[in-house]
Structures are given as C-alpha cells and as structure tokens.
Write a protein that holds these residues in place. Sequence first.
Motif, mmCIF file in Angstrom:
data_model
loop_
_atom_site.group_PDB
_atom_site.id
_atom_site.type_symbol
_atom_site.label_atom_id
_atom_site.label_comp_id
_atom_site.label_asym_id
_atom_site.label_seq_id
_atom_site.Cartn_x
_atom_site.Cartn_y
_atom_site.Cartn_z
ATOM 1 N N GLU A 196 0.834 -1.208 0.000
ATOM 2 C CA GLU A 196 0.000 0.000 0.000
ATOM 3 C C GLU A 196 0.869 1.258 0.000
ATOM 4 O O GLU A 196 0.515 2.274 -0.615
ATOM 5 C CB GLU A 196 -0.938 -0.028 1.207
ATOM 6 N N LEU A 240 1.871 1.887 -3.542
ATOM 7 C CA LEU A 240 0.811 2.513 -4.324
ATOM 8 C C LEU A 240 0.704 4.009 -4.059
ATOM 9 O O LEU A 240 0.325 4.778 -4.954
ATOM 10 C CB LEU A 240 -0.536 1.853 -4.011
ATOM 11 N N ARG A 241 1.046 4.413 -2.843
ATOM 12 C CA ARG A 241 0.929 5.828 -2.472
ATOM 13 C C ARG A 241 2.219 6.609 -2.692
ATOM 14 O O ARG A 241 2.261 7.811 -2.448
ATOM 15 C CB ARG A 241 0.489 5.943 -1.011
ATOM 16 N N GLY A 285 2.429 1.794 -13.319
ATOM 17 C CA GLY A 285 2.581 0.400 -12.930
ATOM 18 C C GLY A 285 1.614 -0.500 -13.681
ATOM 19 O O GLY A 285 0.464 -0.128 -13.923
ATOM 20 N N PHE A 297 -0.168 -4.056 -13.290
ATOM 21 C CA PHE A 297 -0.490 -4.947 -12.180
ATOM 22 C C PHE A 297 -1.190 -6.210 -12.679
ATOM 23 O O PHE A 297 -2.199 -6.128 -13.383
ATOM 24 C CB PHE A 297 -1.401 -4.223 -11.183
ATOM 25 N N GLY A 307 -7.026 -6.490 -4.729
ATOM 26 C CA GLY A 307 -6.268 -5.507 -5.484
ATOM 27 C C GLY A 307 -7.021 -4.246 -5.845
ATOM 28 O O GLY A 307 -6.545 -3.132 -5.587
ATOM 29 N N ARG A 324 -7.626 -1.538 -3.213
ATOM 30 C CA ARG A 324 -6.398 -0.840 -2.821
ATOM 31 C C ARG A 324 -5.999 0.193 -3.873
ATOM 32 O O ARG A 324 -5.459 1.250 -3.528
ATOM 33 C CB ARG A 324 -5.280 -1.857 -2.566
ATOM 34 N N LEU A 325 -6.259 -0.087 -5.138
ATOM 35 C CA LEU A 325 -6.025 0.924 -6.164
ATOM 36 C C LEU A 325 -6.957 2.116 -5.953
ATOM 37 O O LEU A 325 -6.537 3.273 -6.046
ATOM 38 C CB LEU A 325 -6.262 0.337 -7.556
ATOM 39 N N ALA A 345 -5.910 4.155 -2.927
ATOM 40 C CA ALA A 345 -4.645 4.870 -3.114
ATOM 41 C C ALA A 345 -4.806 6.095 -4.002
ATOM 42 O O ALA A 345 -3.909 6.947 -4.060
ATOM 43 C CB ALA A 345 -3.597 3.938 -3.709
ATOM 44 N N VAL A 390 -5.073 6.269 -7.404
ATOM 45 C CA VAL A 390 -4.320 6.253 -8.659
ATOM 46 C C VAL A 390 -5.281 6.450 -9.826
ATOM 47 O O VAL A 390 -6.484 6.208 -9.710
ATOM 48 C CB VAL A 390 -3.540 4.933 -8.831
ATOM 49 N N ARG A 427 0.252 9.127 -10.929
ATOM 50 C CA ARG A 427 0.335 7.710 -10.551
ATOM 51 C C ARG A 427 -0.703 6.964 -11.388
ATOM 52 O O ARG A 427 -1.898 7.131 -11.209
ATOM 53 C CB ARG A 427 0.068 7.521 -9.057
ATOM 54 N N ALA A 449 -2.109 3.332 -13.196
ATOM 55 C CA ALA A 449 -2.147 1.875 -13.107
ATOM 56 C C ALA A 449 -2.841 1.306 -14.332
ATOM 57 O O ALA A 449 -3.884 1.800 -14.760
ATOM 58 C CB ALA A 449 -2.880 1.437 -11.844
#
Length: 275
Positions: free
Chosen positions: A45, A48-49, A56, A58, A139, A142-143, A146, A148, A160, A162
């Motif tokens: 985590e 991600l931050r 990224g 994933f 997953g 958490r994205l 964060a 993103v 950022r 993803a």
Amino acid sequence: MKLLGVDFTSAPSRRKPITVAHGRLEGGTLVCEALARHEAWLSFEQLLRAPGPWLGAFDFPFGLPRDGVSKLGWPDRWSELVAHCAALGKQAFKSALDADRTERPYGERYPHRATDIPARSHSPFKLVNPPVGMMFLEGAPRLLAAGVTIPGMCQADPLRIAVEAYPALVARKVSGASYKSDERTKQTPERERVRSEIVAALSGGQLTPGLTVRLPDKLKVEACSDGSGDLLDALLALTQAATAWSARAENYGLPRNFDPVEGWIVGASDALKEK
C-alpha cells in the motif's frame, strides 16, 4: 517515467510475496533497475501511495464481467462496484459468486470480460485454481483507496497511473507451454527451459517490437531458476508497463470504448487483431 511490473497475490507472505520489478525506459531499451518483494499489505500500500510520476502494470483483474455484475444487481460504475465488493467482505463476496455460478449452465459457469477472450485470461468470477476473484477483491479496492488513475476507468492522481497486466499474454509469444508452478514437485527442468527461452527473448528484443530489455546477469539467472515464475512474471508485467507508457498518446494502447466496469489488459487489443 518510473515503471513498475507487479506480480500480484491475494495473500502476500514470506513464502509468496508480491513481486515488483522497477525499471525505466532509455530510448528503445527497458532497463530493469531493482526488484522488491512485499510480504505484507502495508508495504504494498505504501508503494501505491509513493509520489509519482510512475506507471505500474499490475497482474490482477481491475474489473468484473458486466454480465455477472448485472445478474447480481451490483453497481455499474467502477468506483461504486469496487467499494460495494470491499464492503461485502471475503465471505459474502465468495458466496455471491458461488450462487451466480450454480445458476449458470454447465460449461458456462464463469462469465468472462471482453478482454479475457483475446487475452485467454481467467474469469474474475473464478475463486480457485487460480483465485482470480480474490485477486480482484484484494487488489482493486487498494487501487481505489490509493487514488491512482486507471485510464478509462478512474481519473485520480495523474502522476500515478495503473494499467492491468497479464504476463502470460507476453510469454505466449515465445511458448504456449507452462513455465511455472507454486508446487515444488511441478517445478520441472522442462519448465525451467521454457523460462530460459522467455528470458532470452526478453533480452533479445523479440517479445515487444522495438523494445529491448536490459537485465543484470544475476537477475537473468534468478528469473530462470525461480520455479514459481513470480520474478519472470514481474519482468513480463514491466514490459507491459513500458508498452502502455510508450502508447500514452493513444490512450496507453487501450481501446477507446472498453467497458469501464470490466477493464482491459494491456496488449489484449493486439491479440484480438491477430485472431
């Protein structure tokens, strides 16, 4: 631009960590700079931050099949869907997917996303072998938390970014044979031979047109010898991050009209054209 290739697991541990390859582009060369293993959620985590700019790739499904979402009566906006699934928790999420599966005809038990067909990836409604649904559940929230940006799905921090990876899509350009297993008894010399072929193709620029991957010799040896394939998958995901960043002016190489509830795998559009 800093690039990340992430081999994901829904239950990180010392035995099975989340493996992350860190790299950058130098012209047409992708330089792999470092490798990190995250054995607990906290460090992942924090990754991600971490301040951008970075992109990224994933290796887990960002979305769910619209057919399944509709049948379950779940929200049809990505952020609301992800928040809803996170609020359900593991047991209720599993129970809902189990119930959906039993109501479908034999042979059609798992609904697929549009991107799963050309990528030949597993349905995110699958809970075992592999537990793709649990990877989404661990997953995607958490994205979202964060903050993103996910092109075509969620606009948040523009520094950022993803995208969804599927390393097997890249590996199949070399061989369709299995190259990994988490079971030690299945970590055979034949699978190691396939990994060696994939690593050689990576270094030789044969997997992605115009892109050569520069790997330290030590990392090449480790990627070939790692029977789980986690390290190699992180490297393959890193190439998908490079592909997405190189195509950033064309929506990161993603279709303009893909379903934001489902998501799209980097490179799946090319696989669709090849069909």
